[in-house]
Write a protein that holds these residues in place. Structure first.
Motif, mmCIF file in Angstrom:
data_model
loop_
_atom_site.group_PDB
_atom_site.id
_atom_site.type_symbol
_atom_site.label_atom_id
_atom_site.label_comp_id
_atom_site.label_asym_id
_atom_site.label_seq_id
_atom_site.Cartn_x
_atom_site.Cartn_y
_atom_site.Cartn_z
ATOM 1 N N ARG A 56 -20.371 28.311 -49.746
ATOM 2 C CA ARG A 56 -21.380 29.009 -48.962
ATOM 3 C C ARG A 56 -21.949 30.198 -49.742
ATOM 4 N NH1 ARG A 56 -20.690 29.956 -43.067
ATOM 5 N NH2 ARG A 56 -18.519 29.815 -43.586
ATOM 6 N N LEU A 105 -11.609 33.730 -55.514
ATOM 7 C CA LEU A 105 -10.986 33.151 -54.319
ATOM 8 C C LEU A 105 -11.398 31.688 -54.143
ATOM 9 C CD1 LEU A 105 -11.179 35.973 -51.637
ATOM 10 C CD2 LEU A 105 -9.145 34.987 -52.686
ATOM 11 N N ASP A 120 -15.934 28.712 -48.086
ATOM 12 C CA ASP A 120 -16.535 30.038 -48.233
ATOM 13 C C ASP A 120 -17.180 30.196 -49.603
ATOM 14 O OD1 ASP A 120 -15.857 30.833 -45.765
ATOM 15 O OD2 ASP A 120 -14.293 32.262 -46.357
ATOM 16 N N ASN A 163 -10.694 26.387 -46.454
ATOM 17 C CA ASN A 163 -11.509 27.527 -46.016
ATOM 18 C C ASN A 163 -12.044 28.329 -47.201
ATOM 19 O OD1 ASN A 163 -11.415 27.089 -43.292
ATOM 20 N ND2 ASN A 163 -9.615 28.353 -42.951
ATOM 21 N N LEU A 164 -11.174 28.582 -48.194
ATOM 22 C CA LEU A 164 -11.621 29.324 -49.376
ATOM 23 C C LEU A 164 -12.698 28.542 -50.117
ATOM 24 C CD1 LEU A 164 -8.231 30.662 -50.809
ATOM 25 C CD2 LEU A 164 -10.043 32.002 -49.766
ATOM 26 N N LEU A 213 -6.047 26.874 -45.632
ATOM 27 C CA LEU A 213 -6.542 28.014 -46.420
ATOM 28 C C LEU A 213 -7.354 27.508 -47.614
ATOM 29 C CD1 LEU A 213 -6.319 31.170 -46.743
ATOM 30 C CD2 LEU A 213 -4.502 30.712 -48.382
#
Lengths: 297, 315
Positions: free
Chosen positions: A288, A33, A285, A281-282, A278
Motif C-alpha cells: 500500500r 517492515l 501495508d 499485514n506487513l 503479521l
C-alpha cells in the motif's frame, strides 16, 4: 486500420506498466517492515511446502505414554493431550492455514472481481440498486457470524469452512474492484481505446482491469491474513478442521480444556497464527505504501 | 432532518435483503432441511411434521410473508429443540453481549484515542514506535487466543481474576464485573489496534495541513493546536471507523463468549448450530444484524452532526 492503431496503443502502454511494477518493487524494498513481512510469508510458504522434511514426527501420531509433556521434555514445543508432537502439528498447520486462505481468497476474488468490474464499468440500475444494495446488506452481517452460518448450513468441515470464508469475503472484493473501476473508466487512455474502436470486453480486460490491479493486490494480501484468522476461528468453534487435523484453530480448541495444565498447547499454535497474519499485514501495508503517490519522493 | 429521513429510507432495502437472507437460511440447507435437522434416522412422519412446523410445504413467497409478519410482531418462531420462543432465548442472552460490547467499545476507544494522539503528535520518537508496534501486533493477534493467554496468565498463574463464572449484574455486581474484565480487555486491546492506526494516520494528515501551520505561526502551543484544532478534524473519519468497527466487534464476541464461557447471543448461535436448532440461529443472526444496521444509521447521523458539510452535501 483500427486493429493496427490498437496494436500500437498496446505497445505504448506495456512499457510504462512494466516500469511501474519495477518502480513498485524498488519502493517496496526500501521499507524494512515490508521486507520483514515478505520474509515471514516466504518462511510460511516454505514451511508449508517442506512440512514433511521439517516436522520430526507425524502430526497425527498419538502416543499415550507421552501426553502433556512440557517443551524440552517432549520435543521443541511439548506434546498435547493425545501425545502428539506440538511442533510437528504447528509445522503441518502452516499447510492448512495457507491452503485455507488461498482457497477462500481465491473464491472471493474469482466472484468479486468480475462482478465489481462489470458492475462498475456499465453502472446503471443493476449496479446502483441491485448489486450494491446486496453488497451493503451482506456487509451488515458481522463477518465471522456470516462465515459461521454459511459453514453451518453447508455442513461443517475444513472444505466448507474455506468456501464459507470465501463467500463472506466476496462483498469486499466487489466493492474495492468497483471503486477502482469507477476511477479508471473515465481516464484518457480508456477514452482513447474506445475511440480507436475497442469493444467493451477488450477495454475491460485489457485496459480497466490491469490498471485496477494495484489496490486489489493490497486487499488480497490483507485478506489472506484475515482468512487465516477466520479459518482458525471456525476450526476453534468446531466448524472447520476436525479436532484430529493439525489446524492451528483446532489445536486451540483442543487446548481450551488444558489451559490450567498445559499452556504450551495454546501458546505455540497462537504464536504461529500471529506471525503468519503479521507477515501478511506487513506485506499488505508495504505494498500500500509503495503504491501511495503521497509517499513518492 | 431531510438527511435523517433519507438515511432512514435507505436502510429499508438493506433491512429487506437482510431479512430475506436470514429467512432463506433454512431453505438453503442442502438436501431436505427436515432430514438435516432431525438426522437421517428420523421417521418419515416426524420429518413431515417438521416440514409442517417450518412451513416448508407452502410456496416460498407465502413462507416469507408469514415469517416476516411474525418477526414484525416480535415472534421469531420456536426453538426446534425444546419449543421455547426464540425471542425469549435472545432476550435472556442479549444483556451479556451488550455489556461485553459496550465494555469492549469503551476500552478500545480509550486506548485508541490516547495512543493515536500520542503517536501522531510525537512522530518518529519511541512513543510513536511503541504505539504503532502495539497497533500492528494487535491487528495480527486472534483475540480469542489473547483471551486464552489472559486466562493462563491472570487466572491460572496469578489468580487475580476468574477465568469464567459469569453472574448477571443485578444479582451479583462484583462477580459480574470481575468476570467481565478479562474478556473486555482481550477484545478491547485487539479492537483498539485498528482504531489507533486509523486515528494516527488521519491526525498526521491534519497536522500536515495549512491551518495547523497557521495555528503554530500564531504562536499557539503544540497542545492547543493538536487538541483544539487537529484532533477535532481527525475525529471525523474516526467516528465512522469506530462505528463500522461495531459490526466486526459483535462478530468477534461470538468467539470471546466461547473462550470465557459467557452466556451471550454469540454463544447461543454456536450452541444452536451444534444442536442444529436453525430457528434460533436464524433469529439470533437477524437480531445481531439489525442492531448493526441501526448502529450504522446512528453513526451516519452522528457524523452529520459533527461535520455539517456531510448533511449539506447529501441533501
Amino acid at each position: 486500420m483500427s486493429e493496427r492503431v490498437a496494436g500500437e496503443a498496446r505497445t505504448q502502454t506495456i512499457e510504462p506498466r512494466k516500469r511501474r511494477w519495477a518502480t513498485l518493487w524498488r519502493r517496496f524494498k526500501r521499507n524494512k517492515l515490508a521486507v520483514v513481512g515478505l520474509v515471514i510469508v516466504v518462511i510460511l510458504v516454505l514451511t508449508a511446502v517442506f512440512a514433511p522434511l521439517i516436522a520430526p514426527s507425524d502430526p497425527q501420531a498419538q502416543d499415550y505414554a507421552l501426553t502433556l509433556r512440557p517443551p524440552g521434555e517432549g520435543g521443541l514445543m511439548g506434546t498435547d493431550s493425545l501425545g502428539s508432537d506440538v511442533f510437528s502439528r504447528v509445522v503441518y498447520g502452516a499447510r492448512i492455514s495457507l491452503e485455507a486462505s488461498l482457497i477462500s481468497v481465491g473464491i472471493a476474488m474469482g466472484v468479486g472481481v468480475p462482478l465489481g468490474l462489470v458492475s462498475g464499468y456499465f453502472r446503471g440500475f443493476w449496479d446502483e440498486w441491485v448489486l450494491m444494495r446486496v453488497v451493503d446488506s451482506i456487509q451488515a452481517f458481522p463477518f465471522l457470524i456470516l462465515a459461521l452460518v454459511i459453514a453451518a448450513i453447508l455442513g461443517g468441515g475444513l472444505g466448507f469452512a474455506m468456501i464459507a470464508i470465501g463467500i463472506a469475503f466476496i462483498p469486499n472484493f466487489v466493492r474495492i474492484t468497483r471503486a477502482q473501476v469507477l476511477t479508471v473508466r473515465g481516464l484518457d487512455y480508456v477514452e482513447a481505446a474506445r475511440a480507436v474502436g475497442a469493444g467493451n470486453l477488450r477495454i475491460m480486460t485489457h485496459h480497466v482491469l490491469p490498471n485496477s490491479l494495484p489496490p486489489l493486490l493490497v486487499q488480497t494480501t490483507l485478506a489472506m491474513g484475515y482468512a487465516i484468522i477466520a479459518e482458525a476461528t471456525l476450526s476453534y468453534l468446531g466448524l472447520g478442521a476436525e479436532p484430529g487435523e493439525p489446524s492451528w484453530g483446532s489445536m486451540l480448541f483442543q487446548a481450551q480444556s488444558y489451559l490450567t495444565s498445559a499452556w504450551w498447547m495454546a501458546f505455540f499454535p497462537g504464536m504461529a497464527i500471529f506471525f503468519a497474519v503479521l507477515g501478511f499485514n506487513l506485506l499488505g501495508d508495504g505494498v500500500r505504501e509503495a503504491l501511495d503517490p503521497r509517499t513518492y519522493d | 432532518m431531510a438527511f435523517l429521513i433519507r438515511r432512514l429510507l435507505l436502510t429499508l432495502p438493506i433491512l429487506f435483503i437482510v431479512s430475506v437472507v436470514c429467512w432463506s437460511m433454512i431453505n438453503l440447507i442442502p438436501g431436505d432441511p427436515a432430514t438435516v435437522i432431525l438426522g437421517p434416522e428420523a421417521s418419515e412422519q416426524a420429518k413431515e411434521q417438521m416440514r409442517e412446523q417450518l412451513g416448508l410445504n407452502k410456496p416460498l413467497v407465502v413462507q416469507y410473508v408469514d415469517w416476516l409478519d411474525g418477526v414484525l410482531h416480535g415472534n421469531l418462531g420456536e426453538s426446534l429443540v425444546d419449543g421455547t420462543p426464540v425471542s425469549q432465548l435472545i432476550l435472556q442472552r442479549l444483556p451479556v453481549t451488550l455489556e461485553l460490547a459496550l465494555g469492549t467499545f469503551f476500552v478500545s476507544l480509550t486506548i485508541a484515542v490516547v495512543a493515536g494522539i500520542l503517536s501522531a503528535s510525537n512522530r518518529g520518537t519511541w512513543i510513536d514506535y511503541l504505539s504503532t508496534g502495539f497497533a500492528l501486533g494487535g491487528i495480527s493477534i486472534p483475540h480469542f487466543w489473547l483471551g486464552m493467554m489472559f486466562i493462563i496468565i491472570f487466572a491460572v498463574n496469578l489468580g487475580w481474576l476468574p477465568a469464567s463464572g459469569f453472574e448477571p449484574f443485578f444479582q451479583n455486581p462484583v462477580a459480574n464485573i470481575t468476570a467481565m474484565i478479562l474478556p473486555v480487555l482481550a477484545t478491547g486491546l485487539r479492537e483498539s489496534a485498528e482504531l489507533t492506526r486509523m486515528l494516527r494516520s488521519s491526525l498526521l494528515e491534519e497536522l500536515g495541513s495549512d491551518y495547523v501551520r497557521t495555528a503554530f505561526s500564531k504562536g499557539l502551543s503544540k497542545r492547543v493546536v493538536v487538541i483544539k484544532h487537529a484532533v477535532r478534524n481527525a475525529l471525523i473519519p474516526f467516528v465512522t471507523a469506530s462505528g463500522l468497527q461495531i459490526a466486526g466487534l459483535l462478530g468477534g464476541l461470538v468467539v470471546t463468549e466461547q473462550v470465557f464461557q459467557l452466556p451471550g447471543v454469540g454463544r447461543l448461535i454456536v450452541e444452536s448450530i451444534e444442536q442444529r436448532d436453525f430457528t434460533v440461529v436464524q433469529g439470533a443472526v437477524l437480531t445481531v444484524t439489525v442492531i448493526v444496521v441501526l448502529i450504522n444509521v446512528l453513526v451516519d447521523v452522528l457524523y452529520a452532526v459533527i461535520d455539517p458539510r456531510i448533511a449539506l452535501s447529501k441533501e
